[in-house]
Design an enzyme around this catalytic site. Sequence first.
Site, mmCIF file in Angstrom:
data_model
loop_
_atom_site.group_PDB
_atom_site.id
_atom_site.type_symbol
_atom_site.label_atom_id
_atom_site.label_comp_id
_atom_site.label_asym_id
_atom_site.label_seq_id
_atom_site.Cartn_x
_atom_site.Cartn_y
_atom_site.Cartn_z
ATOM 1 N N LYS A 1 0.833 -1.214 0.000
ATOM 2 C CA LYS A 1 0.000 0.000 0.000
ATOM 3 C C LYS A 1 0.866 1.262 0.000
ATOM 4 O O LYS A 1 2.077 1.195 0.108
ATOM 5 C CB LYS A 1 -0.936 -0.020 1.199
ATOM 6 C CG LYS A 1 -1.617 -1.355 1.470
ATOM 7 C CD LYS A 1 -2.524 -1.867 0.362
ATOM 8 C CE LYS A 1 -3.213 -3.150 0.814
ATOM 9 N NZ LYS A 1 -4.002 -3.818 -0.183
HETATM 10 C C1 LIG Z 1 -4.846 -5.047 0.787
HETATM 11 C C2 LIG Z 1 -6.295 -4.994 0.922
HETATM 12 C C3 LIG Z 1 -6.956 -5.498 2.046
HETATM 13 C C4 LIG Z 1 -6.252 -6.267 3.118
HETATM 14 O O1 LIG Z 1 -5.313 -5.470 3.813
HETATM 15 P P1 LIG Z 1 -4.362 -6.176 4.883
HETATM 16 O O2 LIG Z 1 -3.802 -5.019 5.665
HETATM 17 O O3 LIG Z 1 -3.319 -6.906 4.117
HETATM 18 O O4 LIG Z 1 -5.203 -7.070 5.723
HETATM 19 C C5 LIG Z 1 -8.324 -5.320 2.143
HETATM 20 N N1 LIG Z 1 -9.012 -4.712 1.166
HETATM 21 C C6 LIG Z 1 -8.424 -4.220 0.061
HETATM 22 C C7 LIG Z 1 -9.238 -3.510 -0.970
HETATM 23 C C8 LIG Z 1 -7.042 -4.368 -0.107
HETATM 24 O O5 LIG Z 1 -6.463 -3.916 -1.227
#
Ligand SMILES: *Cc1c(COP(=O)(O)O)cnc(C)c1O
Length: 378
Positions: free
Chosen positions: A187
């Site tokens: 992210k």
């Molecule tokens: C990456 C992601 C998640 C999960 O995030 P984590 O922190 O890895 O649990 C949930 N929803 C979306 C849209 C994502 O891109």
Amino acid sequence: MDPSLPAVPLTRPTTDHRELEAVEQVLASGWLAGQGPRGTELEDAFARLTGRTHAVAVNNCTAGLHLSLAALGVGPGDEVLVADYTFPATAHAVLYCGATPRFADVRLDTGTVDVDRLAERITPRTRGIIGVDALGVPADWDALELLARGHGLFLLEDAACSVGGTFEGRPCGAFGDVAVFSLHARKGITSGEGGVVVTDDAGIADRVRSMSCFGQRSAYARQGEAKLAIPEFGDVGYNYKLSDVLAAIALVQLDKLDGFLARRRVLADRYADLLADVPGVEAPHSPGDREPTWQTYAVTVTEDVDRDATVLALRARGIGSQIGTYALHREPVYAAPADCPTSDLLFRRHLALPMYADLTDADQDRVVAAVREAVTSR
Ligand SMILES: *Cc1c(COP(=O)(O)O)cnc(C)c1O
């Protein structure tokens, strides 16, 4: 393509000595556990960023989604409407609560939920809606808030990819009853793993905080109490706290957010220019009422281009490439056939290219040259 050149990854966290120093300070302080002093600071910073009154740091976004739904009272027999084009974690959280996800198709230009399609899926069992800022593109939050309010449904923003994004000038994370960010390495800002829940509802914040710590207050919150208050556990809780080691990293990353976003925007504009005359490839253009974070940069290939072969061809040239994200109604775990043709199309034809704040112009030029070669030599 010169094979001696280093590979260009799909993504790479941007860190320097400041994250390292922040970790050293936590180690020296002796407070490494979750929701300690750094975690509290991180929560305050996310509340400020989003204009929310409450924030809770958790160990990942998926855990935050789970606790948010639990705090909203979602349980067996309930249906939750979910934007179809997203990472499976969004709907896994519904299953964790024993409820059933129902999927709604998305817009072709944004990849975010199509509010008209969503409205058609409301039934007497529908409890709420999860909208997703897909690949960092903010969803139609004004229409979603109207729809949710009109039907007495809760609204949850999966803001995993959208820290720093805006919709009609309002920050992502500000929409619906509760929103959840991810701090995963893929992210925009990251502590490796991590998440933050933000809300204006004190009841939701209290329940999320308690459930993230076994059903009690954190050790940091309890320290210094005059009398020994032995907690009672009335409900099952989880251990979803974000370690202060990671919170310290996230605080440094948050400080750098504006710089990261500015560079990603320049790269996105540059990609659009450079790819303009590449046949079979369409650059993303999101509407002017929202500012994406460019967490993922996904082009759409035309029907005559073999997307999967192109991903492999790019990888063979040392260029990181991937699909966009998933059409959830297709995943066997949900056993939820649904009519989502646009989500299907994006699942088949989105192709993600390298995007991270440290990506150089020279490497981006190499990526575009490789894309040109891969799609024209097919
Ligand atoms: C990456 C992601 C998640 C999960 O995030 P984590 O922190 O890895 O649990 C949930 N929803 C979306 C849209 C994502 O891109």
